[in-house]
Design a protein around this motif. Structure first.
Motif, PDB file in Angstrom:
ATOM      1  N   LEU A  73       0.551  -1.049  -0.216  1.00  0.00           N
ATOM      2  CA  LEU A  73       0.215  -0.117   0.107  1.00  0.00           C
ATOM      3  C   LEU A  73       0.761   1.345   0.295  1.00  0.00           C
ATOM      4  O   LEU A  73      -0.012   1.923  -1.094  1.00  0.00           O
ATOM      5  CB  LEU A  73      -1.140  -0.286   0.928  1.00  0.00           C
ATOM      6  CG  LEU A  73      -2.476  -0.518   1.064  1.00  0.00           C
ATOM      7  CD1 LEU A  73      -3.067  -0.965   2.119  1.00  0.00           C
ATOM      8  CD2 LEU A  73      -2.950  -0.079   0.067  1.00  0.00           C
ATOM      9  N   VAL A  74       2.092   1.394   0.945  1.00  0.00           N
ATOM     10  CA  VAL A  74       2.953   3.116   1.340  1.00  0.00           C
ATOM     11  C   VAL A  74       3.153   2.884  -1.163  1.00  0.00           C
ATOM     12  O   VAL A  74       3.330   3.063  -1.347  1.00  0.00           O
ATOM     13  CB  VAL A  74       4.052   2.723   1.426  1.00  0.00           C
ATOM     14  CG1 VAL A  74       5.648   3.300   1.684  1.00  0.00           C
ATOM     15  CG2 VAL A  74       3.441   1.699   3.069  1.00  0.00           C
ATOM     16  N   GLY A  75       3.298   1.403  -1.448  1.00  0.00           N
ATOM     17  CA  GLY A  75       4.201   1.868  -2.583  1.00  0.00           C
ATOM     18  C   GLY A  75       3.466   2.395  -3.897  1.00  0.00           C
ATOM     19  O   GLY A  75       3.400   2.994  -4.457  1.00  0.00           O
ATOM     20  N   ALA A  76       2.151   1.813  -3.378  1.00  0.00           N
ATOM     21  CA  ALA A  76       1.224   2.534  -4.156  1.00  0.00           C
ATOM     22  C   ALA A  76       0.790   3.418  -4.076  1.00  0.00           C
ATOM     23  O   ALA A  76      -0.048   4.353  -5.460  1.00  0.00           O
ATOM     24  CB  ALA A  76      -0.170   1.179  -3.826  1.00  0.00           C
ATOM     25  N   ASP A  77       1.401   4.237  -3.014  1.00  0.00           N
ATOM     26  CA  ASP A  77       1.014   5.528  -2.806  1.00  0.00           C
ATOM     27  C   ASP A  77       1.534   6.171  -3.507  1.00  0.00           C
ATOM     28  O   ASP A  77       1.342   7.478  -3.969  1.00  0.00           O
ATOM     29  CB  ASP A  77       0.659   5.481  -0.922  1.00  0.00           C
ATOM     30  CG  ASP A  77      -0.778   4.752  -0.418  1.00  0.00           C
ATOM     31  OD1 ASP A  77      -1.743   5.839  -0.934  1.00  0.00           O
ATOM     32  OD2 ASP A  77      -0.801   5.115   0.764  1.00  0.00           O
ATOM     33  N   GLU A  78       2.844   5.791  -3.020  1.00  0.00           N
ATOM     34  CA  GLU A  78       3.957   6.963  -3.859  1.00  0.00           C
ATOM     35  C   GLU A  78       4.074   6.397  -4.746  1.00  0.00           C
ATOM     36  O   GLU A  78       4.282   8.021  -5.101  1.00  0.00           O
ATOM     37  CB  GLU A  78       4.765   5.803  -2.980  1.00  0.00           C
ATOM     38  CG  GLU A  78       6.736   6.431  -3.610  1.00  0.00           C
ATOM     39  CD  GLU A  78       7.786   5.989  -2.516  1.00  0.00           C
ATOM     40  OE1 GLU A  78       7.827   5.212  -4.154  1.00  0.00           O
ATOM     41  OE2 GLU A  78       8.379   5.619  -1.450  1.00  0.00           O
ATOM     42  N   VAL A  79       3.745   5.529  -5.901  1.00  0.00           N
ATOM     43  CA  VAL A  79       3.535   5.666  -7.149  1.00  0.00           C
ATOM     44  C   VAL A  79       2.964   6.094  -7.592  1.00  0.00           C
ATOM     45  O   VAL A  79       2.818   7.015  -9.052  1.00  0.00           O
ATOM     46  CB  VAL A  79       3.981   4.106  -7.793  1.00  0.00           C
ATOM     47  CG1 VAL A  79       2.268   3.374  -7.863  1.00  0.00           C
ATOM     48  CG2 VAL A  79       3.826   4.427  -9.390  1.00  0.00           C
ATOM     49  N   LEU A  80       1.113   5.756  -7.236  1.00  0.00           N
ATOM     50  CA  LEU A  80      -0.085   7.144  -7.430  1.00  0.00           C
ATOM     51  C   LEU A  80       0.188   8.333  -7.399  1.00  0.00           C
ATOM     52  O   LEU A  80       0.217   9.650  -8.146  1.00  0.00           O
ATOM     53  CB  LEU A  80      -1.185   6.362  -6.639  1.00  0.00           C
ATOM     54  CG  LEU A  80      -1.210   5.288  -6.566  1.00  0.00           C
ATOM     55  CD1 LEU A  80      -2.309   4.799  -6.510  1.00  0.00           C
ATOM     56  CD2 LEU A  80      -2.267   5.135  -8.574  1.00  0.00           C
ATOM     57  N   THR A  81       0.801   8.777  -6.439  1.00  0.00           N
ATOM     58  CA  THR A  81       1.478  10.178  -6.040  1.00  0.00           C
ATOM     59  C   THR A  81       2.008  10.898  -7.638  1.00  0.00           C
ATOM     60  O   THR A  81       2.768  11.699  -7.883  1.00  0.00           O
ATOM     61  CB  THR A  81       2.375  10.755  -4.990  1.00  0.00           C
ATOM     62  OG1 THR A  81       0.788  10.279  -3.561  1.00  0.00           O
ATOM     63  CG2 THR A  81       2.328  12.034  -4.310  1.00  0.00           C
ATOM     64  N   ARG A  82       3.374   9.978  -7.595  1.00  0.00           N
ATOM     65  CA  ARG A  82       4.344  10.712  -8.427  1.00  0.00           C
ATOM     66  C   ARG A  82       4.203  11.022  -9.934  1.00  0.00           C
ATOM     67  O   ARG A  82       4.374  10.998 -11.085  1.00  0.00           O
ATOM     68  CB  ARG A  82       5.764   9.509  -7.876  1.00  0.00           C
ATOM     69  CG  ARG A  82       6.230   9.960  -7.228  1.00  0.00           C
ATOM     70  CD  ARG A  82       7.198   8.966  -6.512  1.00  0.00           C
ATOM     71  NE  ARG A  82       8.624   9.009  -8.359  1.00  0.00           N
ATOM     72  CZ  ARG A  82       9.131   8.337  -8.140  1.00  0.00           C
ATOM     73  NH1 ARG A  82       9.466   6.769  -7.714  1.00  0.00           N
ATOM     74  NH2 ARG A  82      10.248   8.047  -9.227  1.00  0.00           N
ATOM     75  N   THR A  83       2.702   9.223 -10.057  1.00  0.00           N
ATOM     76  CA  THR A  83       2.121   9.759 -11.572  1.00  0.00           C
ATOM     77  C   THR A  83       1.406  11.148 -11.966  1.00  0.00           C
ATOM     78  O   THR A  83       1.971  12.017 -13.122  1.00  0.00           O
ATOM     79  CB  THR A  83       0.811   8.725 -12.031  1.00  0.00           C
ATOM     80  OG1 THR A  83      -0.184   9.289 -10.683  1.00  0.00           O
ATOM     81  CG2 THR A  83       1.347   6.921 -10.921  1.00  0.00           C
ATOM     82  N   GLY A  84       0.822  12.273 -10.696  1.00  0.00           N
ATOM     83  CA  GLY A  84       0.834  13.303 -11.256  1.00  0.00           C
ATOM     84  C   GLY A  84      -0.450  13.648 -11.631  1.00  0.00           C
ATOM     85  O   GLY A  84      -0.887  14.386 -12.083  1.00  0.00           O
ATOM     86  N   LEU A  85      -1.373  12.066 -11.041  1.00  0.00           N
ATOM     87  CA  LEU A  85      -2.848  11.874 -11.627  1.00  0.00           C
ATOM     88  C   LEU A  85      -3.440  12.412 -10.805  1.00  0.00           C
ATOM     89  O   LEU A  85      -2.952  12.442  -9.393  1.00  0.00           O
ATOM     90  CB  LEU A  85      -3.036  10.292 -12.642  1.00  0.00           C
ATOM     91  CG  LEU A  85      -2.197  10.340 -13.687  1.00  0.00           C
ATOM     92  CD1 LEU A  85      -2.352   8.715 -13.876  1.00  0.00           C
ATOM     93  CD2 LEU A  85      -2.723  11.388 -15.010  1.00  0.00           C
ATOM     94  N   THR A  86      -5.048  12.330 -10.703  1.00  0.00           N
ATOM     95  CA  THR A  86      -5.580  12.956  -9.349  1.00  0.00           C
ATOM     96  C   THR A  86      -6.281  11.025  -9.578  1.00  0.00           C
ATOM     97  O   THR A  86      -7.314  11.335 -10.540  1.00  0.00           O
ATOM     98  CB  THR A  86      -6.302  14.487 -10.116  1.00  0.00           C
ATOM     99  OG1 THR A  86      -5.780  15.199 -10.355  1.00  0.00           O
ATOM    100  CG2 THR A  86      -7.632  14.759  -8.763  1.00  0.00           C
ATOM    101  N   PRO A  87      -6.375  11.558  -7.810  1.00  0.00           N
ATOM    102  CA  PRO A  87      -7.354  10.296  -7.645  1.00  0.00           C
ATOM    103  C   PRO A  87      -9.036  10.689  -7.616  1.00  0.00           C
ATOM    104  O   PRO A  87      -9.335  11.456  -7.794  1.00  0.00           O
ATOM    105  CB  PRO A  87      -6.880   9.872  -6.175  1.00  0.00           C
ATOM    106  CG  PRO A  87      -6.798  11.334  -5.542  1.00  0.00           C
ATOM    107  CD  PRO A  87      -5.939  11.936  -6.738  1.00  0.00           C
ATOM    108  N   GLU A  88     -10.124  10.113  -8.150  1.00  0.00           N
ATOM    109  CA  GLU A  88     -11.497   9.474  -8.545  1.00  0.00           C
ATOM    110  C   GLU A  88     -11.733  10.704  -9.454  1.00  0.00           C
ATOM    111  O   GLU A  88     -13.100  10.404 -10.400  1.00  0.00           O
ATOM    112  CB  GLU A  88     -12.114  10.233  -7.561  1.00  0.00           C
ATOM    113  CG  GLU A  88     -11.743  10.318  -5.788  1.00  0.00           C
ATOM    114  CD  GLU A  88     -12.561   8.646  -5.704  1.00  0.00           C
ATOM    115  OE1 GLU A  88     -13.948   8.489  -6.468  1.00  0.00           O
ATOM    116  OE2 GLU A  88     -11.976   7.596  -5.045  1.00  0.00           O
TER     117      GLU A  88
END
Length: 231
Positions: free
Chosen positions: A73-88
């Motif tokens: 989960l920590v790794g997924a959080d980190e990579v999703l943040t680094r994509t620059g994309l917006t959740p939802e």
């Protein structure tokens, strides 16, 4: 002594056989069962509630898994943040518990994620996307692979991201591609599974060099065939 060695060999083989059943079984294009019931906190929902708008990042695990699941989960959080994309808006992140004990636990919240419980439905989702896991009675824990699955807005398997550290460029590219409901090809899946380092989240230099050499050889072969045809 010989009997002891034989016993140890049998035990080791049994353990190894069990671990073979704990892995991702890639099924690109497979349809997730969107009508299954789940719970998000105290609210009853269906899986299709989280689809149709954007690609879905799906991690299967359980809340009592303090090591592998939390690290993933920590790794997924980190990579999703680094994509620059917006959740939802650009993606929806789901954590679905495979453990029936989590259904009796207090609601679990994690910023940016929908945490869902319902072990029977989770088992159906896991079968559909190729997430193989097993319950170990001796430890009271679940053995399962690390990583997550990317689904299209229609609920079809688009990509697999095994491991605990991930490449933001590859994930962003996969999310953008999955909007068109195009699952990854066998060659692209080979790149992610075989050449992806699950610890660093990067593709190895040796693997990329091998790809470049293979591409050069392929182009050289095409040039040779064209030269022979023109003679």
């Amino acid at each position: 002594m010989r009997r002891l060695a034989l016993l140890l060999l049998v035990v080791a083989q049994s353990a190894t056989a069990g671990l073979r059943d704990v892995d991702f079984d890639p099924r690109p294009g497979a349809q997730a069962p969107l009508a299954v019931p789940l719970r998000e906190g105290a609210r009853e929902v269906r899986l299709d509630r989280y689809f149709a708008v954007a690609p879905v990042v799906l991690q299967l695990g359980y809340l009592g898994c303090e090591n592998l699941c939390s690290t993933t989960l920590v790794g997924a959080d980190e990579v999703l943040t680094r994509t620059g994309l917006t959740p939802e808006r650009d993606y929806v992140a789901l954590f679905v518990s495979i453990d029936p004990r989590d259904e009796r636990s207090p609601p679990h919240r994690r910023p940016g994620w929908h945490v869902l419980t319902g072990a029977i439905s989770a088992a159906a989702i896991a079968r559909a996307v190729g997430f193989r896991y097993a319950y170990e009675e001796s430890s009271g824990e679940y053995a399962h692979p690390a990583g997550f699955v990317l689904l299209t807005p229609e609920g079809r398997v688009a990509s697999y991201f095994p491991g605990v550290r991930f490449d933001p460029y590859l994930l962003r590219e996969a999310i953008e591609r999955s909007r068109g409901a195009k699952p990854e090809s066998a060659f692209e899946r080979l790149l992610l599974v075989c050449f992806h380092d699950p610890v660093t989240g990067r593709n190895s230099d040796a693997a990329l060099t091998a790809l470049l050499v293979a591409a050069a050889l392929f182009l050289a072969a095409l040039g040779f065939l064209a030269w022979r045809k023109l003679r």
